[in-house]
Write a protein that holds these residues in place. Structure first.
Motif, PDB file in Angstrom:
ATOM      1  N   THR A   1      -1.191   5.060  -7.963  1.00  0.00           N
ATOM      2  CA  THR A   1      -0.100   5.434  -8.864  1.00  0.00           C
ATOM      3  C   THR A   1       0.775   4.215  -9.153  1.00  0.00           C
ATOM      4  N   PRO A   2       0.203   3.185  -9.846  1.00  0.00           N
ATOM      5  CA  PRO A   2       0.949   1.935 -10.038  1.00  0.00           C
ATOM      6  C   PRO A   2       2.281   2.124 -10.785  1.00  0.00           C
ATOM      7  N   GLU A   3       2.316   3.068 -11.756  1.00  0.00           N
ATOM      8  CA  GLU A   3       3.546   3.253 -12.518  1.00  0.00           C
ATOM      9  C   GLU A   3       4.678   3.766 -11.628  1.00  0.00           C
ATOM     10  N   LEU A   4       4.347   4.789 -10.842  1.00  0.00           N
ATOM     11  CA  LEU A   4       5.334   5.375  -9.938  1.00  0.00           C
ATOM     12  C   LEU A   4       5.774   4.329  -8.916  1.00  0.00           C
ATOM     13  N   HIS A   5       4.797   3.553  -8.411  1.00  0.00           N
ATOM     14  CA  HIS A   5       5.098   2.529  -7.430  1.00  0.00           C
ATOM     15  C   HIS A   5       6.101   1.526  -7.994  1.00  0.00           C
TER      16      HIS A   5
END
Lengths: 169, 196
Positions: free
Chosen positions: B90-94
């Motif tokens: 979940t790169p965006e959330l990270h």
């Protein structure tokens, strides 16, 4: 004495288990993390210039291509800002004029320096070329309360233009 | 029956954020939107449940004098794991949770539960305590995050609800977090007084 050694031994064992578990997870996730950052890098390049593909060129630049024709250049630069390096991308057309500037990441002061992300500020760079001054408070309106951050972005654009001069002698 | 008590404790009676007022730093900083609140809640829940499990499982082998360093090794191991996993999946959330993921290490709810509960109780009870506390933390974050997103950005889970020009930006900013948590605490007190 013996008791202390025992404590040290227990702690060491825990650290070893922890290190082993982390090494395992790191190896498992590393390829995906690398793929993610490559994808977002490519997507960011697509935002500063419209092209079909990007190929790495000299001086750390990327050639933006439409079909086989080179339509422009993208320079990733990391000038110093107020709170650390500002990671940004500058796209230039074939004649060396700035097309767009994008800030990828920054550590500037929230609410002041982070306003360098404002499109109004970034649009000022479009059309500039190596002959322009590109200095905050001269030909670029600085972000209110964030002269150092604004200067950082200006420096990044100048760096990109200098690098462009070296790519095309 | 006992397990259910462990589970319930974290939800209302000893809700970490709204009652014990611990773990406020991530609760206030990250709750700018409902999705951030869920992401932070999930990451913290993972760390809290597994650290409770491991601490309870090894409590007989851990010498008293070095229990805190060992808790911290266990907690930071799980935090680093969730950090890698979120970067991968979940790169965006990270990216939007930023530095608050590594900072889960110093979230006092987790060390607090390890020391106050898991170190003294069997594995199953500790896991249920972890689940209860996690749900309490996530629910508190979600209510703060939803209120702030609705009032401050005019949307919920990113879906626009009304004209964004009517939104009060202050609710997204730090003062909005304090205002919201104050009202939620008052509400919880009122409801509990009613029930009794």
């Amino acid at each position: 004495m013996l008791k202390n050694l025992k404590l040290a031994a227990v702690l060491t064992i825990f650290c070893l288990i922890s290190a082993g578990a982390l090494a395992y997870v790191y190896n498992l996730t590393r390829p995906m993390i690398a793929a993610n950052s490559a994808l977002s890098f490519k997507r960011s390049m697509g935002e500063v210039i419209s092209a079909d593909s990007f190929t790495p060129g000299s001086q750390g630049c990327y050639l933006a291509r439409k079909g086989k024709e080179t339509v422009g250049y993208v320079f990733p630069v990391n000038p110093a800002g107020y709170g650390g390096a500002i990671e940004m991308m500058v796209s230039l057309d074939k004649g060396g004029k700035v097309i767009a500037v994008k800030i990828i990441s920054n550590k500037e002061t929230p609410g002041l320096g982070t306003n360098i992300l404002n499109p109004k500020f970034l649009k000022q760079f479009s059309g500039k070329s190596v002959g322009d001054k590109i200095k905050a408070k001269e030909d670029i309106d600085a972000v209110t309360g964030a002269t150092i951050s604004s200067n950082g972005v200006c420096k990044g654009v100048r760096q990109a233009l200098e690098l462009f001069g070296k790519v095309k002698p | 029956m006992k397990l259910l008590t462990e589970l319930n404790r974290g939800l209302v009676g000893e809700n970490p954020v709204l009652r014990l007022m611990i773990g406020l730093c991530p609760a206030l900083a990250v709750s700018t939107s409902a999705i951030n609140a869920i992401g932070m809640g999930a990451a913290t829940s993972f760390v809290l449940i597994f650290s409770n499990l491991v601490v309870a499982a090894i409590r007989k082998f851990v010498p008293d004098q070095i229990r805190i360093p060992i808790f911290i090794i266990i907690i930071s191991t799980f935090v680093t794991i969730i950090d890698y996993v979120m970067q991968a999946y979940t790169p965006e959330l990270h990216k939007s949770l930023g530095v608050f993921i590594p900072l889960i290490v110093v979230n006092c709810i987790i060390l607090g539960r390890a020391e106050a509960f898991a170190y003294k109780n069997p594995v199953l009870n500790s896991v249920f305590d972890g689940i209860g506390m996690s749900l309490g933390f996530t629910m508190a974050l979600l209510s703060i995050g939803s209120v702030r997103e609705i009032l401050g950005a005019g949307s919920l889970f990113g879906y626009p609800l009304f004209n964004q020009l009517a939104a009060a930006t202050v609710m997204i900013l730090p003062p909005g977090a304090f205002i919201t948590i104050g009202f939620l605490m008052a509400l919880l007190n009122k409801v509990e007084n009613r029930v009794q």
